[in-house]
Write a protein that holds these residues in place. Structure first.
Motif, PDB file in Angstrom:
ATOM      1  N   ARG A  43      97.443   1.315 -18.607  1.00 53.29           N
ATOM      2  CA  ARG A  43      98.775   1.560 -18.064  1.00 53.29           C
ATOM      3  C   ARG A  43      98.858   2.897 -17.328  1.00 53.29           C
ATOM      4  N   HIS A  44      98.237   3.950 -17.894  1.00 55.48           N
ATOM      5  CA  HIS A  44      98.424   5.295 -17.346  1.00 55.48           C
ATOM      6  C   HIS A  44      97.265   5.771 -16.469  1.00 55.48           C
ATOM      7  N   ARG A  45      96.099   5.164 -16.570  1.00 56.75           N
ATOM      8  CA  ARG A  45      94.939   5.566 -15.773  1.00 56.75           C
ATOM      9  C   ARG A  45      94.717   7.081 -15.826  1.00 56.75           C
ATOM     10  N   PRO A  46      94.414   7.629 -16.986  1.00 55.62           N
ATOM     11  CA  PRO A  46      94.229   9.083 -17.094  1.00 55.62           C
ATOM     12  C   PRO A  46      92.981   9.545 -16.344  1.00 55.62           C
ATOM     13  N   ASP A  52      86.418   9.842 -29.994  1.00 60.33           N
ATOM     14  CA  ASP A  52      85.562   9.958 -31.177  1.00 60.33           C
ATOM     15  C   ASP A  52      84.605   8.774 -31.182  1.00 60.33           C
ATOM     16  N   ILE A  53      83.358   9.003 -31.501  1.00 58.52           N
ATOM     17  CA  ILE A  53      82.392   7.898 -31.500  1.00 58.52           C
ATOM     18  C   ILE A  53      82.484   7.087 -32.785  1.00 58.52           C
ATOM     19  N   GLU A  54      82.575   7.765 -33.942  1.00 64.72           N
ATOM     20  CA  GLU A  54      82.502   7.078 -35.225  1.00 64.72           C
ATOM     21  C   GLU A  54      83.890   6.639 -35.685  1.00 64.72           C
ATOM     22  N   MET A  55      84.321   5.461 -35.231  1.00 65.08           N
ATOM     23  CA  MET A  55      85.602   4.901 -35.656  1.00 65.08           C
ATOM     24  C   MET A  55      85.353   3.504 -36.218  1.00 65.08           C
ATOM     25  N   PRO A  56      85.977   3.154 -37.348  1.00 66.81           N
ATOM     26  CA  PRO A  56      85.669   1.882 -38.018  1.00 66.81           C
ATOM     27  C   PRO A  56      86.129   0.637 -37.250  1.00 66.81           C
ATOM     28  N   GLU A  57      87.280   0.706 -36.600  1.00 70.78           N
ATOM     29  CA  GLU A  57      87.813  -0.481 -35.926  1.00 70.78           C
ATOM     30  C   GLU A  57      87.015  -0.811 -34.660  1.00 70.78           C
ATOM     31  N   MET A  58      86.696   0.205 -33.890  1.00 71.15           N
ATOM     32  CA  MET A  58      85.959   0.044 -32.641  1.00 71.15           C
ATOM     33  C   MET A  58      85.332   1.396 -32.318  1.00 71.15           C
ATOM     34  N   SER A  59      84.043   1.447 -32.107  1.00 70.40           N
ATOM     35  CA  SER A  59      83.403   2.729 -31.837  1.00 70.40           C
ATOM     36  C   SER A  59      83.856   3.267 -30.482  1.00 70.40           C
ATOM     37  N   GLY A  60      83.709   4.574 -30.313  1.00 69.08           N
ATOM     38  CA  GLY A  60      84.060   5.171 -29.032  1.00 69.08           C
ATOM     39  C   GLY A  60      83.204   4.639 -27.898  1.00 69.08           C
ATOM     40  N   LEU A  61      81.936   4.306 -28.191  1.00 68.91           N
ATOM     41  CA  LEU A  61      81.056   3.741 -27.161  1.00 68.91           C
ATOM     42  C   LEU A  61      81.589   2.404 -26.666  1.00 68.91           C
ATOM     43  N   THR A  62      81.987   1.548 -27.623  1.00 63.61           N
ATOM     44  CA  THR A  62      82.534   0.243 -27.243  1.00 63.61           C
ATOM     45  C   THR A  62      83.851   0.402 -26.500  1.00 63.61           C
ATOM     46  N   LEU A  63      84.681   1.319 -26.960  1.00 62.39           N
ATOM     47  CA  LEU A  63      85.955   1.568 -26.294  1.00 62.39           C
ATOM     48  C   LEU A  63      85.722   2.008 -24.847  1.00 62.39           C
ATOM     49  N   ALA A  64      84.749   2.882 -24.633  1.00 61.79           N
ATOM     50  CA  ALA A  64      84.452   3.348 -23.277  1.00 61.79           C
ATOM     51  C   ALA A  64      83.966   2.198 -22.390  1.00 61.79           C
ATOM     52  N   GLU A  65      83.102   1.336 -22.945  1.00 62.21           N
ATOM     53  CA  GLU A  65      82.600   0.195 -22.180  1.00 62.21           C
ATOM     54  C   GLU A  65      83.732  -0.739 -21.770  1.00 62.21           C
ATOM     55  N   ARG A  66      84.639  -1.002 -22.704  1.00 63.83           N
ATOM     56  CA  ARG A  66      85.754  -1.904 -22.400  1.00 63.83           C
ATOM     57  C   ARG A  66      86.722  -1.273 -21.396  1.00 63.83           C
ATOM     58  N   ALA A  67      86.909   0.022 -21.491  1.00 60.59           N
ATOM     59  CA  ALA A  67      87.756   0.701 -20.510  1.00 60.59           C
ATOM     60  C   ALA A  67      87.138   0.606 -19.116  1.00 60.59           C
ATOM     61  N   ASN A  68      85.824   0.803 -19.030  1.00 57.98           N
ATOM     62  CA  ASN A  68      85.141   0.699 -17.738  1.00 57.98           C
ATOM     63  C   ASN A  68      85.229  -0.711 -17.171  1.00 57.98           C
ATOM     64  N   GLU A  69      85.067  -1.702 -18.046  1.00 57.05           N
ATOM     65  CA  GLU A  69      85.167  -3.093 -17.603  1.00 57.05           C
ATOM     66  C   GLU A  69      86.553  -3.398 -17.054  1.00 57.05           C
ATOM     67  N   GLY A  70      87.562  -2.738 -17.609  1.00 61.28           N
ATOM     68  CA  GLY A  70      88.931  -2.943 -17.157  1.00 61.28           C
ATOM     69  C   GLY A  70      89.283  -2.154 -15.900  1.00 61.28           C
ATOM     70  N   GLY A  71      88.297  -1.446 -15.338  1.00 61.71           N
ATOM     71  CA  GLY A  71      88.525  -0.721 -14.101  1.00 61.71           C
ATOM     72  C   GLY A  71      88.812   0.760 -14.259  1.00 61.71           C
ATOM     73  N   TYR A  72      88.604   1.311 -15.469  1.00 60.14           N
ATOM     74  CA  TYR A  72      88.833   2.740 -15.655  1.00 60.14           C
ATOM     75  C   TYR A  72      87.870   3.546 -14.785  1.00 60.14           C
ATOM     76  N   GLU A  73      88.386   4.544 -14.077  1.00 60.91           N
ATOM     77  CA  GLU A  73      87.590   5.293 -13.106  1.00 60.91           C
ATOM     78  C   GLU A  73      87.460   6.769 -13.445  1.00 60.91           C
ATOM     79  N   GLY A  74      88.042   7.184 -14.552  1.00 62.70           N
ATOM     80  CA  GLY A  74      88.029   8.610 -14.874  1.00 62.70           C
ATOM     81  C   GLY A  74      86.795   9.060 -15.642  1.00 62.70           C
ATOM     82  N   GLU A  75      86.875  10.280 -16.153  1.00 59.64           N
ATOM     83  CA  GLU A  75      85.764  10.885 -16.884  1.00 59.64           C
ATOM     84  C   GLU A  75      85.839  10.523 -18.364  1.00 59.64           C
ATOM     85  N   ILE A  76      84.701  10.635 -19.035  1.00 58.12           N
ATOM     86  CA  ILE A  76      84.631  10.322 -20.459  1.00 58.12           C
ATOM     87  C   ILE A  76      83.922  11.464 -21.176  1.00 58.12           C
TER      88      ILE A  76
END
Length: 383
Positions: A43-46, A52-76
């Protein structure tokens, strides 16, 4: 700079947000749930994500991959207590990682690096991007040229180049199942590993194209991907070859020079440096197109008697691709007789006949045999 912080520990999330705010960053949200964060990112395209990488529900790595797949263009920027994650961070093109506990000096240094990178990318985009043009070369090493840049795109991995070439050959805006892509490019991997590789490669492709100032991107659709050209016209030697081969019209004097020039640049094998099984179908297909265009060129040349030496070189190039195409072999035989003399042409025929006998256990076709007999008889009459 606008940023979103994601850490499953509320106190840590708020602390990172506080550090960013102290440095002048506009913190949109400090999240503890990755799925909620994904919605906010879309929604906000920051400008930056602090994950954080170590999260039980979804790791930060997976979150970053899904954000990129959704068209996220910013820095990580990843935040972790374990430095071993640094290598994994680069898998999704993270530009930095911070070790817990994060100190104010470390955060400021990270933000300075992000600012420098954003400024550099902005200047590169302005310098390189020149509107809505791109050209892809499939014969030889696959290369993509954007705008007026004389240098091809430098892909971070060979798989990035291969996946982009595969998608480009599928046609404009066609949706391709991820299973089709996995079968083509990661057939030797487990389903889980292949899926990770696919998503990571898509992310790298998109980040590379954005860094080049291009609006072209692979976008996630349903259970696969689509090549979004965003109004960019992508021309290619392969598409040009296909169009000319399938066009029922003959090549005339007005377009002969142009077609001959780009055909001569297609000497190297199609997708030369890719070894995937999927390439074989396209090598055969575009090899046939090359042969058909060559036949048109040689037909015009024989009718107009245009530069037989140059056209003989073209015929020999085509025969290196497809040595048993007899109409081209016949053209080469006649051109050789005009340029090198009948004796050389007869020797050329005999060499070809010997090759057919040795390799295929057959003999030249009727057209070639008729030419040989006629010239052989003429040679006898000369004596």
């Amino acid at each position: 700079m606008k940023a979103i912080v994601v850490d499953d520990e509320p106190l840590t999330s708020e602390y990172i947000g506080w550090l960013l705010a102290q440095a002048g960053v506009d913190v949109i949200a400090c999240c503890t749930e990755p799925k909620a964060a994904l919605e906010l990112i879309g929604r906000h395209r920051p400008d930056a994500l602090f994950l954080d990488i170590e999260m039980p529900e979804m790791s930060g790595l997976t979150l970053a991959e899904r954000a990129n797949e959704g068209g996220y263009e910013g820095e990580i920027v990843f935040i972790t207590a374990y430095p071993d994650y640094a290598i994994d961070a680069f898998r999704v093109n993270a530009q930095n990682y911070l070790l817990k506990p994060v100190l104010e000096e470390q955060m400021n240094a990270a933000l300075e690096r992000l600012d420098r990178r954003r400024d550099k990318r902005s200047s590169q985009s302005t310098a390189v991007h020149s509107g809505s043009r791109a050209f892809a070369s499939f014969f030889g090493t696959f290369s993509l040229y954007l705008g007026d840049n004389p240098s091809p795109v430098r892909w971070p991995t060979a798989k990035c180049s291969e996946l982009f070439a595969f998608m480009l050959l599928q046609g404009a805006n066609r949706e391709i199942s991820k299973w089709v892509l996995i079968e083509a490019l990661w057939k030797d991997k487990s389903a889980e590993k292949a899926d990770v590789n696919l998503r990571s490669t898509v992310s790298r492709i998109n980040r590379t194209l954005r860094g080049e100032g291009s609006d072209i991107a692979l976008v996630s659709v349903k259970n696969g991907y689509r090549l979004d050209r965003s109004g960019v016209e992508i021309k290619a030697d392969a598409f040009r070859m296909e169009s000319c081969a399938l066009d029922g019209s003959r090549i005339g004097a007005d377009d002969f020079e142009r077609v001959a020039a780009w055909t001569s640049r297609c000497e190297r094998p199609f997708l030369e440096h890719f070894d995937g099984e999927w390439c074989e179908r396209y090598r055969l297909q575009y090899g046939r197109y090359l042969t058909e265009v060559g036949r048109k060129l040689l037909g015009f040349c024989e009718e107009s008697e245009y530069e037989p030496q140059k056209m003989l070189g073209l015929a020999d190039m085509l025969l290196r691709h497809e040595p048993y195409v007899e109409p081209i072999r016949a053209s080469a035989l006649r051109l050789r007789e005009k340029h090198e003399g009948r004796a050389q042409a007869l020797a050329y025929y005999l060499d070809y006949a010997a090759m057919l006998s040795r390799e295929l256990g057959t003999e030249p076709g009727e057209e070639l045999r008729a030419i040989y007999r006629r010239w052989a008889l003429l040679g006898q009459d000369d004596h």
